[in-house]
Every structure is written in C-alpha cells, then in structure tokens.
Design an enzyme around this catalytic site. Structure first.
Site, short mmCIF file in Angstrom:
data_model
loop_
_atom_site.label_atom_id
_atom_site.label_comp_id
_atom_site.label_asym_id
_atom_site.label_seq_id
_atom_site.Cartn_x
_atom_site.Cartn_y
_atom_site.Cartn_z
N ARG A 47 -0.92 -8.61 13.23
CA ARG A 47 -1.19 -7.39 12.47
C ARG A 47 -2.22 -7.65 11.37
NH1 ARG A 47 4.80 -6.12 11.01
NH2 ARG A 47 3.98 -4.54 9.61
N ARG A 61 -11.82 3.69 10.04
CA ARG A 61 -11.62 2.31 10.46
C ARG A 61 -12.89 1.69 11.03
NH1 ARG A 61 -5.63 2.32 13.32
NH2 ARG A 61 -4.43 2.23 11.40
N LYS A 107 0.82 -1.21 0.00
CA LYS A 107 0.00 0.00 0.00
C LYS A 107 0.86 1.26 0.00
CE LYS A 107 -1.89 1.06 3.81
NZ LYS A 107 -2.66 1.29 5.05
N ARG A 144 12.14 -10.26 4.79
CA ARG A 144 12.74 -9.03 4.30
C ARG A 144 13.78 -8.46 5.27
NH1 ARG A 144 7.38 -5.09 4.69
NH2 ARG A 144 7.29 -4.93 6.98
N ARG A 152 13.65 -5.65 10.85
CA ARG A 152 12.76 -5.02 11.82
C ARG A 152 12.39 -6.04 12.89
NH1 ARG A 152 7.98 -1.76 8.87
NH2 ARG A 152 7.03 -2.46 10.82
#
Length: 218
Positions: A173, A88, A13, A127, A162
């Site tokens: 998440r 939301r 996104k 990643r 991360r």
C-alpha cells in the site's frame, strides 16, 4: 480554504480530515463516496458511473471530473473542501485546475503528511480495536489496562485486527501511494502549493502544523 490532503495509509490523514470537517466545517470530498452518492442520486453522470462500476470497470477521468463538478456546486462546499483520493495523476491535476478555474474557485494548499515508512509499518501492524465499541488499541503504544478486556465498554475477548494490517500488505500500500502521488507533486510544487508536515509527531502537533499552514502562519 480548499486543500488536497496527502498521506499514505496510517499516516493520520483521516484523523486530520475529520478534525478539519468538525472545526472548520470543511467538506471532505472522497472520490469513492462521491461516485456512490451520485449513482444513488441517479444524476446523468451518476448513472454513467453506476453502469461502469456494475460492469466492474474503472471509472474514467471524465466521469470522475463530472461528478466532482456536480459536488462542487453544493452549498456546503462554500466552507472549503478537502480532496481525498483525487487527483492521482498529472492529467487529473490539470483537469482539476481547469474545473476549478471554470467555477471561479482555487486550490490553496497541497499538504502532505510525511511519515517514516518503517515506523508506519510498526504503527499499522500493531493496531487492533474493540469489536464491540470500536475503541482503538496498539500492541506497543496503547494496550488495554487488562488483557482481553476493553477499557471503554468492558467487552471481553472482542478485540479484532484488520486482515490487511500485515507487513506485506502495508508495504504494498505504501508503494502504491508513492506511485500514485509522485506524478502530481511536481505539478503542484511548480505552483508553490505543496507544504509538508511531520506525520510522526503527536496528533495534536500535526493538527497545529496544518492549522498554521491554513492560517498563513507557516
């Protein structure tokens, strides 16, 4: 062209929003960024938000709507906006409808970037990036030519991951995204605004699908 761009963490996104800002001069309106900017600017509603955030409390829908209202009056928004992180809930969606109507504006599309969750978990947990120049890499899809050396800046042993890019956190998440997104989709589907694109396609293809929607070709 005014849109809401939806997608779970890792769906791309942010990449697509950045491209729309660059190529179409649309403005990405992130609730977090707007709250911080309003607090720093010292506007009336910004000071209210600052006090609430300083106390560690959640900022009310009324304050968020007030800050969004101020931001929508800025000249750059005339080129179109991308809403990020708002609304939301169904109540926030209805509030947004009233706000836009009051300003003579409208929402053109609600675009959801749809992904395969297991594939997304693999994408995110694999990643890493160069700690010096920020170049992104992936365990499976994009490894550096030489282990431990960045292809771009040549930094050695500077790769970073991360802390929240682990499977448990990613799945939490994703569950949070579903819980927060589910309530607003029926609201916009009833208005015929929801369009979906395949987020598992190559980045350029995802961009092309979004362009087709914005240009009325899809």
């Amino acid at each position: 062209m005014n849109i809401i761009l939806l997608g779970p963490p890792g769906a791309g996104k942010g990449t697509q929003a950045e491209r729309l800002q660059r190529e179409r001069r649309m403005v990405q309106l992130s609730t977090g960024d707007m709250l911080r900017a309003a607090a720093e600017a010292g506007t009336e509603v910004g000071l209210k938000a600052k006090a609430v955030m300083k106390a560690g409390d959640l900022v009310s829908d009324e304050i968020v709507t007030g800050i969004l209202s101020e931001r929508l009056d800025a000249p750059d928004v005339a080129q179109g906006f991308i809403l990020d992180g708002y609304p939301r809930t169904a109540a926030q969606a209805e509030s947004l409808d009233r706000l836009l109507a009051d300003k003579g504006m409208r929402l053109d599309h609600v675009i959801e970037i749809v992904v395969d969750e297991q594939a997304l978990v693999d994408r995110i947990t694999g990643r890493f990036s160069c700690g010096k120049c920020g170049t992104p890499y992936h365990d499976r899809y994009k490894r550096p030519s030489k282990d431990s050396i960045c292809d771009v800046c040549g930094a050695q042993d500077q790769f970073r991951r991360r802390a929240d890019d682990n499977e448990e956190t990613v799945r939490n998440r994703l569950a949070e995204y579903r819980a927060k997104t589910a309530p607003i989709l029926p609201h916009y589907e009833a208005k015929g605004l929801v369009r979906r694109v395949d987020g598992m396609a190559p980045i350029g293809q995802v961009s092309g699908s979004i362009e087709a929607i914005l240009d009325g070709a899809a």
